[in-house]
Design a protein around this motif. Sequence first.
Motif, mmCIF file in Angstrom:
data_model
loop_
_atom_site.group_PDB
_atom_site.id
_atom_site.type_symbol
_atom_site.label_atom_id
_atom_site.label_comp_id
_atom_site.label_asym_id
_atom_site.label_seq_id
_atom_site.Cartn_x
_atom_site.Cartn_y
_atom_site.Cartn_z
ATOM 1 N N UNK A 106 0.818 -1.223 0.000
ATOM 2 C CA UNK A 106 0.000 0.000 0.000
ATOM 3 C C UNK A 106 0.848 1.267 0.000
ATOM 4 N N UNK A 107 1.929 1.249 -0.755
ATOM 5 C CA UNK A 107 2.651 2.485 -1.019
ATOM 6 C C UNK A 107 3.668 2.912 0.006
ATOM 7 N N UNK A 108 4.085 2.029 0.892
ATOM 8 C CA UNK A 108 5.145 2.305 1.859
ATOM 9 C C UNK A 108 4.847 3.466 2.809
ATOM 10 N N UNK A 109 3.711 3.459 3.511
ATOM 11 C CA UNK A 109 3.521 4.498 4.528
ATOM 12 C C UNK A 109 4.629 4.415 5.576
ATOM 13 N N UNK A 110 5.103 5.551 6.008
ATOM 14 C CA UNK A 110 6.191 5.601 6.990
ATOM 15 C C UNK A 110 5.752 4.934 8.298
ATOM 16 N N UNK A 116 13.318 -2.629 -0.205
ATOM 17 C CA UNK A 116 12.126 -2.024 -0.794
ATOM 18 C C UNK A 116 12.005 -0.515 -0.569
ATOM 19 N N UNK A 117 12.908 0.070 0.231
ATOM 20 C CA UNK A 117 12.839 1.501 0.479
ATOM 21 C C UNK A 117 11.810 1.901 1.520
ATOM 22 N N UNK A 118 11.356 0.951 2.320
ATOM 23 C CA UNK A 118 10.368 1.236 3.367
ATOM 24 C C UNK A 118 11.026 1.973 4.529
ATOM 25 N N UNK A 119 10.646 3.236 4.725
ATOM 26 C CA UNK A 119 11.225 4.016 5.821
ATOM 27 C C UNK A 119 10.569 3.654 7.149
ATOM 28 N N UNK A 120 11.399 3.516 8.170
ATOM 29 C CA UNK A 120 10.914 3.211 9.518
ATOM 30 C C UNK A 120 11.821 3.863 10.543
ATOM 31 N N UNK A 121 11.220 4.282 11.647
ATOM 32 C CA UNK A 121 11.983 4.687 12.826
ATOM 33 C C UNK A 121 11.863 3.564 13.841
ATOM 34 N N UNK A 122 12.999 3.045 14.294
ATOM 35 C CA UNK A 122 13.031 1.922 15.228
ATOM 36 C C UNK A 122 13.294 2.501 16.614
ATOM 37 N N UNK A 175 13.437 13.309 4.974
ATOM 38 C CA UNK A 175 14.011 11.987 4.752
ATOM 39 C C UNK A 175 14.218 11.336 6.111
ATOM 40 N N UNK A 176 13.758 10.098 6.251
ATOM 41 C CA UNK A 176 13.878 9.400 7.532
ATOM 42 C C UNK A 176 14.939 8.316 7.487
ATOM 43 N N UNK A 177 14.870 7.448 6.500
ATOM 44 C CA UNK A 177 15.755 6.300 6.456
ATOM 45 C C UNK A 177 15.221 5.202 7.368
ATOM 46 N N UNK A 178 16.121 4.613 8.140
ATOM 47 C CA UNK A 178 15.734 3.540 9.061
ATOM 48 C C UNK A 178 16.568 3.638 10.335
ATOM 49 N N UNK A 179 16.462 4.759 11.054
ATOM 50 C CA UNK A 179 17.305 4.945 12.230
ATOM 51 C C UNK A 179 16.789 4.199 13.454
#
Length: 265
Positions: free
Chosen positions: A99-103, A152-158, A195-199
């Motif tokens: 569904x479009x990679x929601x953050x 896949x370029x899925x941005x997430x904050x961990x 831009x978030x990335x995956x920090x």
Amino acid sequence: MKRLLMTGAAGGLGRAMRQRMARHADVVRLSDIADMGDAAPHEEIVQCDLGNADAVMKLVEGCDGILHLGGISVEDKFSKILNANLLGLYNLYEAARAHGHPRILFASSNHTIGFYRQDQHIDVTAPMRPDGLYGVSKCFGEALARMYFEKFGQESALVRIGSCMEKPKNHRMLSTWMSYDDFDSMIECIFRAPMLGCPVIWGVSDNDSKWWDNSHAAYLGWRPKDNAERFRAELDAAMEKPGPNAALSLYQGGAFAEDPIFPED
């Protein structure tokens, strides 16, 4: 955001943050396996078992942000942790990919590193040292999120949440406490960042005795304002400090480091 999904809405942290979510999105879709009460005018209520892939696929549809607080939040039987924290998270990331990679803000935990001593100060480059099956599930979650970002370029904050509650409940939490206000401001920074990335981000307020270094995430602009030190005198008066050899005094994960693994029935 137009529509923000918050999973785990019936849990302690979900209930505490629920009213604050209205400022982050026009519509807040609340989800949990448990009862969440009645919906406010800006809310949608969707009961969902995260282990049900089809249900999670429908849950994520139409959302442009996900605050993922759902799952088992304490040490428990592996079968329960497996369904909610491993299979459930996989289902969520697959739905986000469709569904479009929601953050995504993924609520990880300090229990990914719970066997570090309290006299150690660490940053996110420190190897994981989980203190139980719950901590292991969060290590899996961080690895899964990282793979979805790289592939896949899925941005997430961990977000490795310490102790997010109204106030610290014991002396260990003078180091791990994160206020609701500071978490709310973190949520804002994560979803507005160009831009978030995956920090990996330590979920902790600006406590005098904190153990974790968040300097790597300074680009997000998050500046926690609260400090658990103002509760020290209250805690000193209410309870004795644990002995020097107690898990609450030795390990960053506290009692989780000594709790037994729950046996299966």
